[in-house]
Design a protein around this motif. Structure first.
Motif, short mmCIF file in Angstrom:
data_model
loop_
_atom_site.label_atom_id
_atom_site.label_comp_id
_atom_site.label_asym_id
_atom_site.label_seq_id
_atom_site.Cartn_x
_atom_site.Cartn_y
_atom_site.Cartn_z
N SER A 32 0.83 -1.21 0.00
CA SER A 32 0.00 0.00 0.00
C SER A 32 0.87 1.26 0.00
O SER A 32 0.58 2.23 -0.72
CB SER A 32 -0.92 -0.02 1.22
N ASP A 36 1.02 4.02 -2.91
CA ASP A 36 0.74 5.41 -2.58
C ASP A 36 1.90 6.30 -3.02
O ASP A 36 1.69 7.41 -3.52
CB ASP A 36 0.49 5.55 -1.09
N ASN A 105 -6.73 8.97 1.06
CA ASN A 105 -7.33 8.36 -0.12
C ASN A 105 -8.82 8.67 -0.23
O ASN A 105 -9.34 8.80 -1.33
CB ASN A 105 -7.10 6.84 -0.11
N THR A 118 -9.39 1.11 -3.66
CA THR A 118 -8.55 -0.06 -3.44
C THR A 118 -7.63 0.15 -2.25
O THR A 118 -7.50 -0.73 -1.38
CB THR A 118 -7.72 -0.37 -4.70
N LEU A 119 -7.01 1.33 -2.17
CA LEU A 119 -6.11 1.60 -1.06
C LEU A 119 -6.85 1.79 0.26
O LEU A 119 -6.32 1.49 1.32
CB LEU A 119 -5.24 2.82 -1.38
N MET A 122 -7.37 -1.74 1.42
CA MET A 122 -6.10 -2.27 1.93
C MET A 122 -5.78 -1.70 3.30
O MET A 122 -5.30 -2.42 4.19
CB MET A 122 -4.97 -1.98 0.94
N GLY A 123 -6.05 -0.42 3.51
CA GLY A 123 -5.83 0.20 4.82
C GLY A 123 -6.68 -0.44 5.89
O GLY A 123 -6.23 -0.64 7.03
#
Length: 139
Positions: A32, A36, A105, A118-119, A122-123
């Motif tokens: 991630s 980023d 994000n 998506t991020l 993931m976070g």
């Protein structure tokens, strides 16, 4: 009648699961953070890659967003390496960085929606992986 308590010992399976979740969170944070950083680099080098939203409430210059994402991505990669080295500071800082990445994000959804969502997901998995482990199973 007096009762005595003994320290509760966790099984090897519980310790392995705790280690596995930490490794999972570290790898996800590394990926991630790398994504980023790349996103921030794209925004700094060529901001024509991103969508423009004329009346967005949280509107920033894309170069500013790029630097924010590059800094968060770099710190996330460093924290992920700390998690892999089982540093105690890395667990709490990993939760903080993943939370900041989710916020950043979320605020940049109009510029690149699919990547932001998506991020954000993931976070959430990173925070879950770092929070679900009992403190007693860590050592």
């Amino acid at each position: 009648m007096a009762t005595t308590t003994t320290p509760h010992q966790r099984s090897g399976t519980a310790r392995a699961a705790a280690g596995g979740l930490t490794i999972f969170a570290a790898v996800m944070l590394f990926i991630s953070g790398s994504m980023d950083f790349c996103r921030g680099l794209m925004a700094v080098l060529d901001d024509k890659v991103f969508l423009t939203t004329p009346e967005y409430v949280f509107e920033f210059d894309l170069t500013s967003w790029g630097w924010i994402h590059m800094i968060l991505g770099t710190v996330a990669v460093i924290v992920a390496l700390g998690l892999l080295a089982t540093a105690k500071w890395a667990r709490i800082l990993g939760i903080v960085i993943a939370s900041l990445m989710i916020i950043a994000n979320f605020l940049s959804i109009p510029y690149h929606p699919f990547w932001s969502l998506t991020l954000i997901a993931m976070g959430g998995f990173i925070i879950w992986g770092l929070c679900v482990v009992d403190r007693e199973t860590l050592g």
